[in-house]
Design a protein around this motif. Structure first.
Motif, mmCIF file in Angstrom:
data_model
loop_
_atom_site.group_PDB
_atom_site.id
_atom_site.type_symbol
_atom_site.label_atom_id
_atom_site.label_comp_id
_atom_site.label_asym_id
_atom_site.label_seq_id
_atom_site.Cartn_x
_atom_site.Cartn_y
_atom_site.Cartn_z
ATOM 1 N N ASN A 282 -2.404 91.248 47.643
ATOM 2 C CA ASN A 282 -3.418 90.998 48.664
ATOM 3 C C ASN A 282 -3.792 92.327 49.314
ATOM 4 O O ASN A 282 -2.957 93.229 49.431
ATOM 5 N N LEU A 283 -5.023 92.426 49.755
ATOM 6 C CA LEU A 283 -5.507 93.676 50.348
ATOM 7 C C LEU A 283 -6.359 93.388 51.576
ATOM 8 O O LEU A 283 -7.228 92.515 51.549
ATOM 9 N N VAL A 284 -6.103 94.140 52.643
ATOM 10 C CA VAL A 284 -6.952 94.055 53.826
ATOM 11 C C VAL A 284 -8.110 95.033 53.655
ATOM 12 O O VAL A 284 -7.895 96.229 53.438
ATOM 13 N N VAL A 285 -9.322 94.516 53.714
ATOM 14 C CA VAL A 285 -10.523 95.353 53.687
ATOM 15 C C VAL A 285 -11.139 95.246 55.074
ATOM 16 O O VAL A 285 -11.652 94.192 55.461
ATOM 17 N N TRP A 286 -11.070 96.327 55.821
ATOM 18 C CA TRP A 286 -11.498 96.292 57.222
ATOM 19 C C TRP A 286 -12.984 95.955 57.342
ATOM 20 O O TRP A 286 -13.797 96.397 56.521
ATOM 21 N N PRO A 287 -13.343 95.195 58.381
ATOM 22 C CA PRO A 287 -14.758 94.840 58.583
ATOM 23 C C PRO A 287 -15.587 96.079 58.932
ATOM 24 O O PRO A 287 -15.057 97.084 59.409
ATOM 25 N N GLU A 288 -16.874 95.990 58.700
ATOM 26 C CA GLU A 288 -17.759 97.140 58.893
ATOM 27 C C GLU A 288 -17.792 97.627 60.338
ATOM 28 O O GLU A 288 -18.008 98.815 60.604
ATOM 29 N N ASP A 289 -17.564 96.717 61.288
ATOM 30 C CA ASP A 289 -17.624 97.112 62.696
ATOM 31 C C ASP A 289 -16.292 97.649 63.228
ATOM 32 O O ASP A 289 -16.174 97.954 64.419
ATOM 33 N N MET A 290 -15.287 97.784 62.359
ATOM 34 C CA MET A 290 -14.005 98.339 62.788
ATOM 35 C C MET A 290 -14.142 99.850 62.966
ATOM 36 O O MET A 290 -14.476 100.570 62.025
ATOM 37 N N ARG A 291 -13.874 100.331 64.163
ATOM 38 C CA ARG A 291 -14.046 101.753 64.467
ATOM 39 C C ARG A 291 -12.714 102.499 64.590
ATOM 40 O O ARG A 291 -12.702 103.711 64.767
ATOM 41 N N HIS A 292 -11.626 101.780 64.522
ATOM 42 C CA HIS A 292 -10.318 102.411 64.692
ATOM 43 C C HIS A 292 -9.726 102.778 63.335
ATOM 44 O O HIS A 292 -9.883 102.051 62.356
#
Length: 332
Positions: A282-292
């Motif tokens: 499984n892989l976490v793909v950060w959302p486009e609005d994630m700035r951190h």
């Protein structure tokens, strides 16, 4: 000559003996092939080869089995045993009678590599290292396993001599020990407080181990999260930090979720993300609005552990879904 032949055959057997390690010129430690050693721990090794006069003998401190090297060979490999007898005793008889196994087990003292360092939990609140830890919002439950090292390069050279050819540019670092499933340290990471490079420097005490943080507290029977840095792992339940290690876990891929730093322009990270997907993790793909950039940055920005947990859960993908999301995510 007899010692040379014994050592030759021990060396030939070494690849067949679990957890085999050389402890001294004539002392070797490994898992006992008679009793199988511990069934609960795959890392426990309580069998030894040791020398008496000019001959090598076997002893297991778990099942109590003791025998000469020749009889051990006979048990493990009858053909090799015959070769050993021809080479070892041709023209002469054994020079040393089998000893009585009434001695006490050899004890190997665990070395406390960090006993000269000060734990973060013991520092005054005004100490720069304590201020740094507090600023990073690292949970207090970890403070007793983090240390301040005022002379990092000298400390490393004490643990692993000649790692640094000189100590010019000596500086302090935060020490983060890596403990194994047995609770013993096998590596440590030094985190720079200033502009020293590299910012993170990991030193292996045991060169055979992978650079994985959190093995002493992870439950392999539950879902496992894997992040890059040790500090990030302190904010996620049942989490390991693997950094750049090609981690091998004996658990089903669907029981593991990788969480990389949020760096869509980092070619190396993107490459590793694709590799994880190809292995069905499984892989976490950060959302486009994630700035951190990472989990610790999220904590410092005011997000709670539960909020981060929800973000991770919502953005966890696998297989085709992960590939699709990753193709949109990458910027390199």
């Amino acid at each position: 000559m007899s010692s040379y032949i014994d050592l030759k055959y021990i060396n030939e057997l070494s690849s067949r003996l679990g957890q085999f390690k050389k402890k001294g010129d004539y002392l070797f430690n490994f898992r006992c092939p008679h009793c199988g050693d511990s069934k609960k721990s795959k890392t426990k090794a309580r069998a030894y080869f040791y020398q008496v006069k000019n001959d090598m003998f076997f002893k297991c401190h778990n099942c109590g089995e003791g025998q000469s090297l020749s009889n051990f060979l006979k048990f493990i490999d009858p053909k090799k045993y015959e070769s050993y007898l021809l080479e070892r005793y041709k023209g002469s008889a054994p020079s040393t009678p089998a000893p009585k196994f009434d001695f006490k087990p050899t004890k190997f003292e665990d070395i406390d590599y960090f006993d000269k360092l000060t734990k973060i939990s013991e520092l005054e609140d005004s100490h720069p290292a304590k201020v740094y830890i507090t600023k990073r919002m690292i949970p207090e439950s970890f403070w007793s396993k983090l240390y301040i090292c005022n002379k990092f390069m000298s400390f490393v050279n004490e643990v692993k001599p000649n790692t640094f050819p000189h100590t010019k540019g000596e500086h302090p670092r935060l020490i983060i020990p890596f403990y194994g499933v047995d609770g013993k340290p096998f590596a440590f990471q030094g985190r720079a407080f200033g502009k020293e490079q590299p910012k993170y420097l990991t030193v292996k005490i045991d060169s055979d181990k992978q650079k994985v943080y959190g093995l002493d507290r992870v439950n392999l029977q539950q879902h496992i999260h894997i992040v890059e840095g040790p500090i990030d792992s302190m904010f996620i339940d049942n989490c390991l930090a693997a950094g750049g290690a090609d981690l091998t876990l004996r658990v089903p891929p669907d029981n593991v979720t990788y969480i990389f730093d949020n760096e869509p322009r980092n070619k190396e990270i993107i490459k590793r993300m694709y590799d994880v997907v190809s292995k069905d993790y499984n892989l976490v793909v950060w959302p486009e609005d994630m700035r951190h950039k990472d989990v610790n940055d999220m904590i410092m920005a005011g997000l709670t552990k539960n909020e981060i947990k929800d973000i991770i859960s919502t953005n966890t993908h696998s297989k085709l879904s992960a590939l699709t999301k990753l193709n949109y995510y990458k910027k390199c």
